[in-house]
Design an enzyme around this catalytic site. Structure first.
Site, PDB file in Angstrom:
ATOM      1  N   ARG A   1     -14.781  -6.307   0.373  1.00  0.00           N
ATOM      2  CA  ARG A   1     -14.082  -5.940   1.619  1.00  0.00           C
ATOM      3  C   ARG A   1     -13.457  -4.544   1.462  1.00  0.00           C
ATOM      4  NH1 ARG A   1      -8.452  -4.476   2.898  1.00  0.00           N
ATOM      5  NH2 ARG A   1      -8.050  -5.102   5.032  1.00  0.00           N
TER       6      ARG A   1
ATOM      7  N   GLY B   1     -10.898  -2.029   3.519  1.00  0.00           N
ATOM      8  CA  GLY B   1      -9.978  -1.977   4.657  1.00  0.00           C
ATOM      9  C   GLY B   1      -9.976  -0.608   5.302  1.00  0.00           C
ATOM     10  N   ASP B   2      -8.884  -0.309   5.946  1.00  0.00           N
ATOM     11  CA  ASP B   2      -8.753   0.973   6.644  1.00  0.00           C
ATOM     12  C   ASP B   2      -8.459   2.135   5.707  1.00  0.00           C
ATOM     13  OD1 ASP B   2      -6.212  -0.454   6.178  1.00  0.00           O
ATOM     14  OD2 ASP B   2      -5.351   1.429   6.862  1.00  0.00           O
TER      15      ASP B   2
ATOM     16  N   HIS C   1      -2.270  -4.066   8.687  1.00  0.00           N
ATOM     17  CA  HIS C   1      -3.474  -4.879   8.755  1.00  0.00           C
ATOM     18  C   HIS C   1      -4.712  -3.995   8.915  1.00  0.00           C
ATOM     19  CE1 HIS C   1      -6.340  -7.690  10.876  1.00  0.00           C
ATOM     20  NE2 HIS C   1      -6.136  -8.238   9.699  1.00  0.00           N
TER      21      HIS C   1
ATOM     22  N   THR D   1       0.860  -1.188   0.000  1.00  0.00           N
ATOM     23  CA  THR D   1       0.000   0.000   0.000  1.00  0.00           C
ATOM     24  C   THR D   1       0.895   1.237   0.000  1.00  0.00           C
ATOM     25  OG1 THR D   1      -1.802  -1.072   1.136  1.00  0.00           O
ATOM     26  CG2 THR D   1      -1.554   1.269   1.562  1.00  0.00           C
TER      27      THR D   1
HETATM   28  N1  ASP Z   1      -4.052  -1.403   5.091  1.00  0.00           N
HETATM   29  C1  ASP Z   1      -4.254  -2.044   3.812  1.00  0.00           C
HETATM   30  C2  ASP Z   1      -5.522  -2.846   3.878  1.00  0.00           C
HETATM   31  O1  ASP Z   1      -5.736  -3.544   4.845  1.00  0.00           O
HETATM   32  C3  ASP Z   1      -3.144  -2.956   3.444  1.00  0.00           C
HETATM   33  C4  ASP Z   1      -1.751  -2.413   3.600  1.00  0.00           C
HETATM   34  O2  ASP Z   1      -1.547  -1.362   4.145  1.00  0.00           O
HETATM   35  O3  ASP Z   1      -0.810  -3.062   3.142  1.00  0.00           O
HETATM   36  O4  ASP Z   1      -6.273  -2.830   2.923  1.00  0.00           O
END
Ligand code: ASP
Length: 327
Positions: free
Chosen positions: A216, A218-219, A241, A188
């Protein structure tokens, strides 16, 4: 609001917290350094912090070594679904997109959400329709998918696991085939900046995590989790994560600690420590405070990072590294 005094422009970049396989390490470091140069160039020409973080993230979205734009990882169906956020610390303006498909540069779409709509987050089809409406045309899925992403997807589908297990420190988590850990790239991207007017901005962009469920999110596109910027404290972009980051609102956790008097570095370390303690998650953070101090910290094996301040480029990948070059 912007203050009128002249600040030293700063840009800080991450290229994702994870193990980062050796075969991708130099491309990741080159990528974050190019992004830092692009962002800093914008600031030096008098551009705003928002212009700088967008320019920096665009470079990394176009670099196939990263899990963002071209190079995004694949969900269980073998499709690309991307998330991105951008935030302007002047008036807490922000825009995000989630689960968008066939968009080359999600960060620019996120910026358009911030600047051209009354909303802060558009998802899926609605985000794609908005893109079309403003002339951001779709690109074929294949143009976004790299052979590394396909290979990683095949591995994950074979071992029926998700990258979740790799980011978390729980002993009871499903064990993962070690060859997966050695080869996956999970990168990311994110950028934070402080411009000469004292304005802060942050942006983050990702394809998410390999073998995620379709739909899904994510953050990364969640304001306060994947990024936050407030001229009263500073700007933060996170990686790691996603489910853990969302639970502790990691980016806001960092700016909160800066408001309480910590330096950007202390705040980054303390926030990641809290995430580890409270939800056993790992990740990384880059930050810049309104006063111009820099934070970068990661609790994964590696995180490609770079920053530029006062004409010096700093960069590294492994813990303890700090290479410096004049630019
Ligand atoms: N935070 C990102 C997610 O969970 C993944 C990452 O930062 O590598 O989608």
């Amino acid at each position: 609001m912007a203050n009128l005094s002249t600040c030293e422009p700063i840009v800080v970049i991450h290229g994702g917290a994870w193990a980062i396989p050796d075969k991708l390490s130099s491309a990741s470091v080159d990528g974050v350094c190019s992004a830092a140069r692009a962002g800093y160039g914008v600031l030096k020409r008098g551009g705003t912090a928002v212009d700088a973080v967008e320019a920096a993230v665009l470079v990394m979205e176009d670099c196939p070594a990263f899990d963002a734009g071209t190079g995004s990882v694949l969900n269980t169906k073998g499709e690309v679904e991307m998330d991105s956020v951008i935030m302007d610390g002047r008036q807490l303006q922000c825009g995000s997109v989630a689960c968008v498909q066939n968009i080359k540069n999600p960060v620019s779409l996120a910026r358009a959400v911030m600047e051209k709509t009354d909303h802060t987050l558009l998802v899926g089809q609605g985000a794609n329709e908005f893109a079309e409406e403003i002339g951001i045309h779709t690109v074929p899925t294949d143009s976004l998918v790299t052979e590394d992403a396909r290979e990683e997807w095949r591995h994950f589908m074979k071992f029926k696991t998700t990258v979740n297990a790799l980011f978390r420190n729980r002993a009871e988590e499903t064990p993962v085939d070690s060859s997966v850990c050695d080869t996956i790239g999970h990168d990311t991207v994110g950028a934070v900046a402080l411009d000469k007017f004292g304005n802060t901005a942050a942006a983050t962009s990702t394809g998410g995590i390999t073998a995620k469920r379709p739909g899904r999110v994510g953050d990364s596109p969640i304001v306060g989790s994947g990024a936050y910027a407030d001229n009263d404290s500073g700007a933060v972009s996170t990686t790691g994560h996603g489910e853990s980051i969302t639970k502790v609102c990691l980016a806001r956790e960092v700016t909160h600690r800066i408001e309480e008097g910590m330096s950007a570095q202390e705040a980054s370390e303390a926030a990641l420590q809290k995430m580890n303690r409270r939800v056993q998650g790992s990740g990384g953070v880059v930050a810049v405070s309104k006063g111009g101090d820099i934070g970068k910290h990661f609790t994964t094996e590696r995180m490609a990072w770079a920053w530029i301040k006062a004409g010096k480029l700093h960069y590294g990948l492994n813990s303890g590294e700090d290479f410096v070059e004049d630019i």
